[in-house]
Design a protein around this motif. Structure first.
Motif, short mmCIF file in Angstrom:
data_model
loop_
_atom_site.label_atom_id
_atom_site.label_comp_id
_atom_site.label_asym_id
_atom_site.label_seq_id
_atom_site.Cartn_x
_atom_site.Cartn_y
_atom_site.Cartn_z
N ASP A 67 -11.85 11.58 -8.85
CA ASP A 67 -10.50 11.04 -8.92
C ASP A 67 -10.46 9.62 -8.36
N ALA A 68 -11.21 9.40 -7.23
CA ALA A 68 -11.25 8.05 -6.65
C ALA A 68 -11.88 7.05 -7.62
N ASP A 69 -13.00 7.47 -8.28
CA ASP A 69 -13.65 6.59 -9.25
C ASP A 69 -12.70 6.26 -10.41
N ARG A 70 -12.00 7.30 -10.87
CA ARG A 70 -11.06 7.08 -11.99
C ARG A 70 -9.95 6.10 -11.58
N GLN A 71 -9.42 6.32 -10.39
CA GLN A 71 -8.38 5.40 -9.93
C GLN A 71 -8.92 3.98 -9.73
N ARG A 72 -10.19 3.89 -9.26
CA ARG A 72 -10.79 2.56 -9.09
C ARG A 72 -10.91 1.84 -10.43
N GLU A 73 -11.40 2.59 -11.46
CA GLU A 73 -11.54 1.98 -12.78
C GLU A 73 -10.19 1.55 -13.32
N ILE A 74 -9.17 2.38 -13.10
CA ILE A 74 -7.83 2.02 -13.58
C ILE A 74 -7.32 0.78 -12.87
N ILE A 75 -7.53 0.74 -11.56
CA ILE A 75 -7.06 -0.42 -10.79
C ILE A 75 -7.79 -1.70 -11.23
N GLU B 191 -6.54 -2.71 -14.71
CA GLU B 191 -5.20 -3.30 -14.63
C GLU B 191 -5.26 -4.69 -13.98
N ARG C 77 -14.08 12.53 -5.26
CA ARG C 77 -14.82 11.33 -5.66
C ARG C 77 -14.53 10.93 -7.11
#
Length: 292
Positions: free
Chosen positions: A210-218, A221, A208
């Motif tokens: 990692d998913a949140d971090r990737q969501r924030e990055i996406i 961007e 979760r």
């Protein structure tokens, strides 16, 4: 004449009696051992009609099929960790040397069974005494049976018997210790289950995060790309407006004034107090002067 017939009948009867005492049949499922004056004279293993000397020789038959030695009640054995186990087993055996079988146990099947039972029980106690409860119950049962068959067969051949197989039907704890062992096993299973749940929860949290971090990055961007696109669009729009309005400054000034008028008088109740000589009304004044 009558005497001759009586004599002939007696001779015939005697011949029949002698023949019945001299002939015997060997079944294919049996061995026949011929004794002469109490000693073994011959062992017959081929089926058919056979002959023996009457009055001097006698015959005993022994089973050549595979026999079963089954314990009526489970036996108690102790493992290397001093745990008592109830073991139910059976033995498959058969006679392979009738002469030795008779000389060893006098051809008595009960004595042979007693001898085999003692041999197998002694071997099982030795095997169980070298192993833990876990090995006996699950891990090494096949090894125990194979070892027992070899050991018991070596001893059984001394009495003319072959051990075909030794099998453990049931291995279980004593009733008084089964409950405590089951409770311990249950506690161990619960501990393992809790560890697995904890590991699963930790893995879930990591996924979760990692998913949140990737969501924030996406999202960041995407926002950056949107702002860049918006900035490029605004720049192009400004350039287009500047180019369009720069070609006719008066028209641009007039258009901006109209936009200001529209924004100022958007509602019926709007009120604006401005000096009539203000530049805000210059196009209105110019328009009125033109009409005059």
């Amino acid at each position: 004449m009558r005497d001759k017939m009586s004599l002939l009948g007696g001779a015939l009867l005697l011949a029949i009696v002698i023949a019945s005492m001299s002939l015997f049949t060997v079944d294919q499922r049996q061995y026949a051992v011929v004794f002469q004056l109490g000693e073994v004279k011959e062992v017959i293993d081929e089926p058919g009609l056979k002959f023996k000397l009457p009055l001097i020789q006698n015959v005993r038959f022994f089973e050549r099929r595979i026999l079963t030695l089954d314990t009526p009640d489970p036996e108690r054995f102790i493992t290397s960790e001093k745990m008592n186990l109830l073991v139910d087993h059976f033995v498959k055996w058969r006679i392979i040397d009738p002469r030795l079988y008779y000389e060893s146990v006098a051809g008595d099947e009960a004595r042979a069974r007693t001898r085999l039972t003692q041999t197998v029980n002694a071997g099982l106690r030795e095997e169980f005494g070298r192993r833990t409860m876990h090995e006996v119950v699950s891990g090494a049962r096949e090894a125990i049976m194979d070892s027992m068959r070899e050991k018991a067969d070596r001893d059984a051949r001394r009495i003319g018997v072959q051990i075909v197989d030794v099998r453990l039907k049931r291995v279980e704890l004593l009733p008084e210790v089964s409950e405590s062992v089951y409770r311990r096993m249950e506690a161990e299973r619960k501990r393992v289950a809790n560890e697995l749940r904890s590991e699963g929860a930790a893995a879930a949290e990591k996924i979760r995060a990692d998913a949140d971090r990737q969501r924030e990055i996406i999202i960041a961007e995407a926002y950056r790309a949107a702002q860049e696109a918006k900035g490029e669009g605004d720049a192009k729009a400004i350039a287009i407006y500047a180019d369009a309005f720069g070609r006719n400054a008066d028209f641009y000034s007039f258009y901006r004034s109209l936009e200001a008028y529209r924004a100022s008088f958007a509602g019926k109740d709007d009120m604006l107090v401005v000096d009539p000589s203000s530049d805000f009304f210059k196009f209105m004044k110019d328009s009125g002067g033109a009409r005059n």
